[in-house]
Motif scaffolding. Structure first.
Motif, PDB file in Angstrom:
ATOM      1  N   ARG A 206       0.832  -1.197   0.000  1.00 51.95           N
ATOM      2  CA  ARG A 206       0.000   0.000   0.000  1.00 51.95           C
ATOM      3  C   ARG A 206       0.878   1.264   0.000  1.00 51.95           C
ATOM      4  O   ARG A 206       0.610   2.220  -0.731  1.00 51.95           O
ATOM      5  N   GLN A 207       1.924   1.251   0.826  1.00 51.40           N
ATOM      6  CA  GLN A 207       2.809   2.413   0.894  1.00 51.40           C
ATOM      7  C   GLN A 207       3.538   2.634  -0.417  1.00 51.40           C
ATOM      8  O   GLN A 207       3.740   3.789  -0.838  1.00 51.40           O
ATOM      9  N   ARG A 210       1.215   4.414  -2.651  1.00 50.49           N
ATOM     10  CA  ARG A 210       1.059   5.812  -2.249  1.00 50.49           C
ATOM     11  C   ARG A 210       2.233   6.643  -2.758  1.00 50.49           C
ATOM     12  O   ARG A 210       2.048   7.771  -3.243  1.00 50.49           O
ATOM     13  N   PRO A 215      -4.017   7.176  -6.151  1.00 55.58           N
ATOM     14  CA  PRO A 215      -5.004   7.878  -5.323  1.00 55.58           C
ATOM     15  C   PRO A 215      -5.558   6.993  -4.210  1.00 55.58           C
ATOM     16  O   PRO A 215      -5.842   5.812  -4.418  1.00 55.58           O
ATOM     17  N   GLU A 216      -5.731   7.580  -3.055  1.00 61.33           N
ATOM     18  CA  GLU A 216      -6.199   6.840  -1.887  1.00 61.33           C
ATOM     19  C   GLU A 216      -7.601   6.286  -2.096  1.00 61.33           C
ATOM     20  O   GLU A 216      -7.935   5.202  -1.596  1.00 61.33           O
ATOM     21  N   PHE A 219      -7.947   2.575  -3.549  1.00 58.15           N
ATOM     22  CA  PHE A 219      -7.489   1.358  -2.859  1.00 58.15           C
ATOM     23  C   PHE A 219      -8.617   0.356  -2.606  1.00 58.15           C
ATOM     24  O   PHE A 219      -8.425  -0.861  -2.818  1.00 58.15           O
TER      25      PHE A 219
END
Length: 414
Positions: A206-207, A210, A215-216, A219
Protein backbone atom coordinates in the motif's frame (compact mmCIF):
# COMPACT_ATOMS: atom_id res chain seq x y z
CA UNK A 1 63.21 104.99 18.14
CA UNK A 2 60.62 102.56 16.71
CA UNK A 3 59.07 103.54 13.40
CA UNK A 4 55.32 103.00 12.77
CA UNK A 5 54.46 100.65 9.88
CA UNK A 6 50.95 100.34 8.40
CA UNK A 7 49.89 96.71 7.64
CA UNK A 8 46.70 95.09 6.29
CA UNK A 9 45.44 92.44 8.72
CA UNK A 10 45.33 88.85 7.26
CA UNK A 11 41.68 88.49 8.36
CA UNK A 12 40.69 91.56 6.33
CA UNK A 13 38.58 89.39 4.00
CA UNK A 14 36.15 88.57 6.82
CA UNK A 15 35.40 92.28 7.58
CA UNK A 16 32.72 94.44 5.90
CA UNK A 17 33.79 96.42 2.87
CA UNK A 18 33.12 99.71 4.68
CA UNK A 19 35.70 98.96 7.36
CA UNK A 20 39.19 100.42 7.00
CA UNK A 21 40.95 98.46 9.70
CA UNK A 22 44.73 98.60 9.61
CA UNK A 23 47.38 97.63 12.07
CA UNK A 24 50.01 100.01 13.41
CA UNK A 25 53.07 97.90 14.02
CA UNK A 26 56.06 99.50 15.77
CA UNK A 27 59.17 98.01 14.29
CA UNK A 28 62.37 98.92 16.19
CA UNK A 29 65.32 99.86 14.01
CA UNK A 30 68.94 100.67 14.75
CA UNK A 31 70.10 104.31 15.01
CA UNK A 32 71.82 104.02 11.66
CA UNK A 33 68.69 102.67 10.13
CA UNK A 34 66.68 105.48 11.68
CA UNK A 35 69.05 108.08 10.28
CA UNK A 36 68.79 106.65 6.79
CA UNK A 37 65.02 106.68 7.10
CA UNK A 38 64.90 110.45 7.72
CA UNK A 39 64.88 112.45 4.49
CA UNK A 40 68.07 114.46 3.99
CA UNK A 41 69.98 112.81 6.79
CA UNK A 42 73.47 111.66 5.86
CA UNK A 43 74.02 107.99 5.59
CA UNK A 44 76.26 106.36 8.12
CA UNK A 45 79.58 105.18 6.92
CA UNK A 46 79.34 102.10 9.06
CA UNK A 47 77.23 99.16 7.88
CA UNK A 48 73.84 99.01 9.60
CA UNK A 49 72.83 95.78 11.32
CA UNK A 50 69.71 94.14 9.80
CA UNK A 51 66.45 95.14 11.41
CA UNK A 52 64.83 92.47 13.56
CA UNK A 53 61.68 90.64 12.33
CA UNK A 54 58.34 92.38 12.89
CA UNK A 55 56.60 91.67 16.14
CA UNK A 56 54.24 88.65 16.08
CA UNK A 57 50.58 89.21 15.27
CA UNK A 58 48.18 89.80 18.12
CA UNK A 59 46.60 86.53 19.43
CA UNK A 60 43.09 87.60 18.35
CA UNK A 61 44.23 88.25 14.79
CA UNK A 62 46.03 84.89 14.57
CA UNK A 63 42.94 83.08 15.79
CA UNK A 64 40.75 84.90 13.26
CA UNK A 65 43.01 83.95 10.38
CA UNK A 66 42.87 80.25 11.35
CA UNK A 67 39.13 80.15 12.09
CA UNK A 68 37.05 77.72 9.90
CA UNK A 69 34.46 79.01 7.48
CA UNK A 70 31.26 79.45 9.53
CA UNK A 71 28.29 77.10 8.89
CA UNK A 72 25.94 80.11 8.95
CA UNK A 73 26.56 83.54 7.40
CA UNK A 74 24.24 86.43 8.26
CA UNK A 75 22.83 88.53 5.40
CA UNK A 76 21.21 91.68 6.78
CA UNK A 77 18.07 92.47 4.79
CA UNK A 78 15.12 94.57 5.93
CA UNK A 79 11.53 93.55 5.34
CA UNK A 80 11.16 96.28 2.71
CA UNK A 81 14.28 95.09 0.89
CA UNK A 82 13.09 91.47 1.01
CA UNK A 83 9.79 92.47 -0.53
CA UNK A 84 11.55 94.49 -3.23
CA UNK A 85 13.77 91.49 -4.05
CA UNK A 86 10.72 89.21 -4.35
CA UNK A 87 11.90 86.87 -1.61
CA UNK A 88 9.40 84.17 -0.57
CA UNK A 89 9.70 81.37 2.00
CA UNK A 90 7.98 78.03 2.55
CA UNK A 91 7.84 75.51 5.36
CA UNK A 92 9.87 72.30 5.14
CA UNK A 93 8.15 68.94 5.20
CA UNK A 94 9.22 65.83 7.08
CA UNK A 95 12.55 64.16 6.44
CA UNK A 96 12.79 61.73 3.55
CA UNK A 97 15.00 58.64 3.77
CA UNK A 98 18.23 58.77 1.77
CA UNK A 99 18.10 55.91 -0.70
CA UNK A 100 21.06 53.59 -1.28
CA UNK A 101 20.54 53.03 -4.99
CA UNK A 102 22.10 51.14 -7.86
CA UNK A 103 22.27 47.80 -6.01
CA UNK A 104 22.40 44.71 -8.22
CA UNK A 105 19.58 42.32 -7.32
CA UNK A 106 17.91 39.11 -8.49
CA UNK A 107 14.28 38.10 -8.06
CA UNK A 108 13.93 34.67 -6.45
CA UNK A 109 11.08 32.53 -5.16
CA UNK A 110 11.22 31.68 -1.43
CA UNK A 111 12.05 27.97 -1.07
CA UNK A 112 8.94 27.34 1.04
CA UNK A 113 6.78 28.40 -1.94
CA UNK A 114 8.42 26.07 -4.45
CA UNK A 115 7.31 22.51 -5.33
CA UNK A 116 8.52 20.00 -7.90
CA UNK A 117 6.51 17.28 -9.61
CA UNK A 118 8.66 14.26 -10.47
CA UNK A 119 7.85 10.92 -12.06
CA UNK A 120 7.06 8.57 -9.15
CA UNK A 121 7.75 5.56 -11.36
CA UNK A 122 9.33 5.04 -14.74
CA UNK A 123 7.06 5.17 -17.77
CA UNK A 124 5.78 7.08 -20.78
CA UNK A 125 4.48 10.64 -20.45
CA UNK A 126 1.21 10.14 -22.29
CA UNK A 127 -0.43 13.53 -21.74
CA UNK A 128 0.42 17.05 -20.51
CA UNK A 129 -2.46 19.39 -19.72
CA UNK A 130 -0.60 22.57 -18.65
CA UNK A 131 2.09 24.86 -20.02
CA UNK A 132 4.83 27.05 -18.60
CA UNK A 133 3.57 30.27 -16.93
CA UNK A 134 0.09 28.80 -16.58
CA UNK A 135 -1.57 29.10 -13.16
CA UNK A 136 -2.74 25.86 -11.55
CA UNK A 137 -4.79 24.85 -8.53
CA UNK A 138 -3.84 22.30 -5.90
CA UNK A 139 -5.09 18.86 -6.98
CA UNK A 140 -5.44 19.82 -10.64
CA UNK A 141 -4.35 17.12 -13.13
CA UNK A 142 -1.31 18.39 -15.01
CA UNK A 143 -0.09 15.19 -16.77
CA UNK A 144 -0.77 11.47 -17.22
CA UNK A 145 1.92 8.81 -17.00
CA UNK A 146 1.59 5.26 -18.39
CA UNK A 147 3.78 2.91 -16.38
CA UNK A 148 4.24 -0.88 -16.47
CA UNK A 149 5.94 -0.48 -13.08
CA UNK A 150 2.72 0.97 -11.69
CA UNK A 151 0.77 -2.01 -12.98
CA UNK A 152 3.26 -4.28 -11.24
CA UNK A 153 2.82 -2.41 -7.97
CA UNK A 154 -0.95 -2.75 -8.24
CA UNK A 155 -0.66 -6.47 -8.93
CA UNK A 156 1.55 -6.87 -5.87
CA UNK A 157 -1.00 -5.02 -3.75
CA UNK A 158 -3.83 -7.25 -4.97
CA UNK A 159 -1.81 -10.37 -4.13
CA UNK A 160 -0.90 -9.00 -0.70
CA UNK A 161 -4.55 -8.13 -0.07
CA UNK A 162 -5.65 -11.67 -0.95
CA UNK A 163 -2.95 -13.19 1.26
CA UNK A 164 -3.91 -10.93 4.13
CA UNK A 165 -7.58 -11.97 3.91
CA UNK A 166 -6.57 -15.63 3.77
CA UNK A 167 -4.28 -15.25 6.78
CA UNK A 168 -7.09 -13.51 8.73
CA UNK A 169 -9.51 -16.36 7.96
CA UNK A 170 -6.94 -18.98 8.96
CA UNK A 171 -6.12 -17.22 12.22
CA UNK A 172 -9.83 -16.93 13.14
CA UNK A 173 -10.47 -20.57 12.35
CA UNK A 174 -7.44 -21.81 14.31
CA UNK A 175 -8.44 -19.61 17.25
CA UNK A 176 -11.85 -21.27 17.33
CA UNK A 177 -10.35 -24.76 17.05
CA UNK A 178 -7.84 -24.04 19.80
CA UNK A 179 -10.57 -22.78 22.08
CA UNK A 180 -12.43 -26.09 21.50
CA UNK A 181 -9.25 -28.04 22.30
CA UNK A 182 -8.97 -29.54 18.86
CA UNK A 183 -5.52 -28.18 17.87
CA UNK A 184 -2.25 -27.58 19.66
CA UNK A 185 -1.13 -24.13 20.76
CA UNK A 186 1.84 -24.23 18.37
CA UNK A 187 -0.50 -24.38 15.39
CA UNK A 188 -2.40 -21.33 16.64
CA UNK A 189 0.85 -19.42 17.12
CA UNK A 190 1.89 -20.24 13.55
CA UNK A 191 -1.43 -18.96 12.19
CA UNK A 192 -1.12 -15.72 14.17
CA UNK A 193 2.45 -15.21 12.92
CA UNK A 194 1.33 -15.73 9.32
CA UNK A 195 -1.47 -13.21 9.86
CA UNK A 196 0.97 -10.54 11.08
CA UNK A 197 3.35 -11.24 8.21
CA UNK A 198 0.57 -10.90 5.64
CA UNK A 199 -0.60 -7.64 7.22
CA UNK A 200 2.93 -6.24 7.07
CA UNK A 201 3.25 -7.21 3.42
CA UNK A 202 -0.06 -5.55 2.59
CA UNK A 203 1.02 -2.34 4.38
CA UNK A 204 4.27 -2.34 2.41
CA UNK A 205 2.46 -2.73 -0.93
CA UNK A 206 0.00 0.00 0.00
CA UNK A 207 2.81 2.41 0.89
CA UNK A 208 4.60 1.71 -2.38
CA UNK A 209 1.46 2.64 -4.29
CA UNK A 210 1.06 5.81 -2.25
CA UNK A 211 4.63 6.84 -3.08
CA UNK A 212 3.84 6.20 -6.73
CA UNK A 213 1.00 8.70 -6.53
CA UNK A 214 -1.80 6.15 -6.56
CA UNK A 215 -5.00 7.88 -5.32
CA UNK A 216 -6.20 6.84 -1.89
CA UNK A 217 -9.78 6.58 -3.06
CA UNK A 218 -8.84 3.78 -5.49
CA UNK A 219 -7.49 1.36 -2.86
CA UNK A 220 -10.85 -0.24 -1.91
CA UNK A 221 -11.65 -0.98 -5.55
CA UNK A 222 -8.17 -2.35 -6.15
CA UNK A 223 -8.31 -4.51 -2.99
CA UNK A 224 -11.40 -6.24 -4.40
CA UNK A 225 -9.31 -7.37 -7.39
CA UNK A 226 -10.90 -5.14 -9.97
CA UNK A 227 -9.17 -4.03 -13.16
CA UNK A 228 -5.59 -2.79 -12.76
CA UNK A 229 -4.95 0.59 -14.44
CA UNK A 230 -1.36 1.27 -15.62
CA UNK A 231 -2.13 4.99 -16.02
CA UNK A 232 -1.34 7.55 -13.31
CA UNK A 233 -2.64 11.10 -13.11
CA UNK A 234 -0.04 13.59 -11.88
CA UNK A 235 -1.56 16.48 -9.91
CA UNK A 236 -0.40 19.95 -8.83
CA UNK A 237 0.64 19.92 -5.15
CA UNK A 238 -0.11 23.65 -4.51
CA UNK A 239 -1.81 26.67 -5.99
CA UNK A 240 0.76 28.47 -8.11
CA UNK A 241 2.29 28.97 -11.53
CA UNK A 242 4.15 26.44 -13.67
CA UNK A 243 7.69 27.77 -13.91
CA UNK A 244 9.28 24.85 -15.73
CA UNK A 245 8.26 21.85 -17.81
CA UNK A 246 11.19 19.47 -18.08
CA UNK A 247 9.63 16.73 -20.26
CA UNK A 248 7.32 16.70 -23.26
CA UNK A 249 4.53 14.41 -24.36
CA UNK A 250 5.86 11.04 -25.52
CA UNK A 251 9.00 11.17 -23.41
CA UNK A 252 10.11 8.09 -21.52
CA UNK A 253 11.16 9.00 -18.02
CA UNK A 254 12.76 7.18 -15.13
CA UNK A 255 11.56 7.26 -11.56
CA UNK A 256 12.32 10.58 -9.78
CA UNK A 257 12.79 12.45 -13.10
CA UNK A 258 11.82 16.13 -12.78
CA UNK A 259 8.72 16.91 -14.83
CA UNK A 260 7.39 20.25 -13.54
CA UNK A 261 8.41 23.06 -11.22
CA UNK A 262 5.50 24.96 -9.64
CA UNK A 263 5.77 28.01 -7.39
CA UNK A 264 3.55 30.44 -5.54
CA UNK A 265 4.70 33.89 -6.68
CA UNK A 266 3.58 36.03 -3.77
CA UNK A 267 5.53 37.21 -1.91
CA UNK A 268 8.87 37.22 -3.73
CA UNK A 269 12.42 37.71 -2.51
CA UNK A 270 15.13 40.05 -3.77
CA UNK A 271 18.72 38.89 -3.35
CA UNK A 272 20.73 42.15 -3.28
CA UNK A 273 24.51 42.45 -3.54
CA UNK A 274 25.63 45.29 -1.25
CA UNK A 275 29.25 46.56 -1.15
CA UNK A 276 30.89 46.13 2.23
CA UNK A 277 31.48 49.88 2.60
CA UNK A 278 27.72 50.58 2.30
CA UNK A 279 26.51 47.77 4.52
CA UNK A 280 26.64 49.79 7.76
CA UNK A 281 23.79 51.99 6.51
CA UNK A 282 21.41 49.04 6.08
CA UNK A 283 19.40 47.31 8.81
CA UNK A 284 16.67 44.69 8.96
CA UNK A 285 13.34 46.43 8.44
CA UNK A 286 14.60 49.05 5.98
CA UNK A 287 12.34 49.72 3.00
CA UNK A 288 13.28 48.36 -0.44
CA UNK A 289 11.98 49.49 -3.81
CA UNK A 290 12.60 48.65 -7.44
CA UNK A 291 12.86 51.89 -9.47
CA UNK A 292 10.45 52.02 -12.39
CA UNK A 293 8.05 49.51 -10.81
CA UNK A 294 5.56 49.63 -7.94
CA UNK A 295 7.39 46.80 -6.16
CA UNK A 296 7.98 47.53 -2.47
CA UNK A 297 9.22 45.45 0.44
CA UNK A 298 11.45 45.19 3.52
CA UNK A 299 14.91 43.89 4.33
CA UNK A 300 14.50 40.57 6.17
CA UNK A 301 18.10 39.37 6.52
CA UNK A 302 21.70 40.54 6.07
CA UNK A 303 24.51 38.18 5.15
CA UNK A 304 27.28 37.36 7.60
CA UNK A 305 30.11 37.11 5.09
CA UNK A 306 31.48 38.87 2.02
CA UNK A 307 32.18 37.23 -1.32
CA UNK A 308 35.28 37.52 -3.48
CA UNK A 309 34.11 40.87 -4.86
CA UNK A 310 33.53 42.25 -1.34
CA UNK A 311 29.76 42.14 -1.71
CA UNK A 312 27.44 40.99 1.06
CA UNK A 313 24.09 39.31 0.24
CA UNK A 314 21.08 41.15 1.63
CA UNK A 315 17.63 39.57 1.31
CA UNK A 316 14.41 41.56 1.00
CA UNK A 317 10.82 40.35 0.84
CA UNK A 318 8.60 42.09 -1.72
CA UNK A 319 4.96 42.02 -0.70
CA UNK A 320 3.34 44.54 -3.07
CA UNK A 321 3.57 45.62 -6.69
CA UNK A 322 5.28 42.40 -7.80
CA UNK A 323 3.02 41.46 -10.72
CA UNK A 324 5.58 42.72 -13.27
CA UNK A 325 8.56 40.89 -11.71
CA UNK A 326 9.75 37.49 -12.93
CA UNK A 327 11.66 34.87 -10.93
CA UNK A 328 15.30 34.97 -11.97
CA UNK A 329 15.05 38.54 -13.27
CA UNK A 330 18.17 40.68 -12.76
CA UNK A 331 17.54 44.33 -11.92
CA UNK A 332 18.65 47.27 -9.78
CA UNK A 333 17.07 48.04 -6.42
CA UNK A 334 17.28 50.76 -3.79
CA UNK A 335 17.28 50.53 -0.01
CA UNK A 336 15.74 53.32 2.04
CA UNK A 337 17.32 53.08 5.51
CA UNK A 338 14.26 54.28 7.43
CA UNK A 339 14.81 51.81 10.27
CA UNK A 340 17.43 54.12 11.82
CA UNK A 341 15.95 57.51 10.95
CA UNK A 342 18.04 60.22 9.28
CA UNK A 343 17.35 61.30 5.73
CA UNK A 344 17.08 64.68 4.07
CA UNK A 345 14.69 67.55 3.43
CA UNK A 346 13.08 68.14 0.03
CA UNK A 347 13.33 71.75 -1.23
CA UNK A 348 12.74 73.37 -4.64
CA UNK A 349 15.79 73.66 -6.85
CA UNK A 350 15.40 77.47 -6.69
CA UNK A 351 16.10 77.31 -2.95
CA UNK A 352 19.63 75.95 -3.44
CA UNK A 353 22.61 78.13 -4.37
CA UNK A 354 26.32 77.39 -4.62
CA UNK A 355 28.98 79.71 -3.31
CA UNK A 356 32.67 79.28 -2.57
CA UNK A 357 32.51 75.51 -3.13
CA UNK A 358 29.56 75.07 -0.77
CA UNK A 359 25.84 74.43 -1.19
CA UNK A 360 23.69 76.95 0.69
CA UNK A 361 20.07 77.37 1.67
CA UNK A 362 18.76 80.63 3.14
CA UNK A 363 16.58 80.69 6.26
CA UNK A 364 14.81 83.80 7.60
CA UNK A 365 15.89 85.41 10.87
CA UNK A 366 14.80 88.43 12.91
CA UNK A 367 17.36 90.69 11.20
CA UNK A 368 17.46 89.20 7.70
CA UNK A 369 18.53 85.78 6.43
CA UNK A 370 21.17 83.20 7.29
CA UNK A 371 23.01 81.32 4.56
CA UNK A 372 23.17 77.74 5.92
CA UNK A 373 25.62 75.21 4.50
CA UNK A 374 23.93 71.90 3.55
CA UNK A 375 24.89 68.61 1.94
CA UNK A 376 23.25 68.05 -1.43
CA UNK A 377 22.08 64.44 -1.64
CA UNK A 378 20.24 64.45 -4.95
CA UNK A 379 18.59 66.84 -7.38
CA UNK A 380 16.02 66.35 -10.10
CA UNK A 381 12.56 67.23 -11.32
CA UNK A 382 11.14 66.68 -7.82
CA UNK A 383 13.55 69.26 -6.38
CA UNK A 384 16.68 68.88 -4.30
CA UNK A 385 17.15 66.60 -1.30
CA UNK A 386 19.49 68.25 1.20
CA UNK A 387 20.79 67.33 4.61
CA UNK A 388 21.21 70.18 7.08
CA UNK A 389 20.38 71.39 10.58
CA UNK A 390 16.66 71.73 9.86
CA UNK A 391 13.46 70.52 11.47
CA UNK A 392 10.07 69.84 9.92
CA UNK A 393 8.08 73.05 9.59
CA UNK A 394 11.11 75.36 9.54
CA UNK A 395 10.92 77.95 6.77
CA UNK A 396 13.47 78.40 3.99
CA UNK A 397 13.76 80.79 1.05
CA UNK A 398 12.20 79.26 -2.07
CA UNK A 399 12.23 82.35 -4.27
CA UNK A 400 14.84 85.10 -4.42
CA UNK A 401 17.78 82.99 -3.23
CA UNK A 402 19.90 84.28 -6.12
CA UNK A 403 19.36 87.87 -4.97
CA UNK A 404 20.44 86.92 -1.45
CA UNK A 405 23.51 85.21 -2.87
CA UNK A 406 24.43 88.48 -4.61
CA UNK A 407 24.11 90.29 -1.29
CA UNK A 408 26.19 87.59 0.35
CA UNK A 409 28.99 88.04 -2.19
CA UNK A 410 28.91 91.77 -1.58
CA UNK A 411 28.99 91.27 2.20
CA UNK A 412 31.90 88.95 1.86
CA UNK A 413 33.87 91.51 -0.11
CA UNK A 414 34.30 89.23 -3.09
Amino acid sequence: MPLPVLCVPPFRRFLPASSAALWLVLAPVSPAGAASAVPGAPASSTSASPAPAPAPLPAAAAAASAAPVPARVRVAVTAQQAAALGIATAALGSREPIAIGGLAATVVVPPAQMRVVAAPVGGLLEQVTVAVDQPVKAGQTIARLMSPALAELQRGFVQASVQARLADDTARRDRRLYDEGLIAESRLRGALAAQEEAAAMLAERRQALRLAGFPETSFPRLAEGRAVDPGLDLRAPIDGVVLEQAASVGSRVEAATLLFRIARLSPLWLELQVPVDRLARIAVGDAVEVPGTPARGRVISIGRGAGAGQFVPVRAELSSGIAALLPGQALEASVLPIARGGGGMRVPMAAVVRHDGRTLVFVPTAVGFDAVAVRLIEEGDAGALVDGPFTAGERVVVRGASALKARLVGVGGE
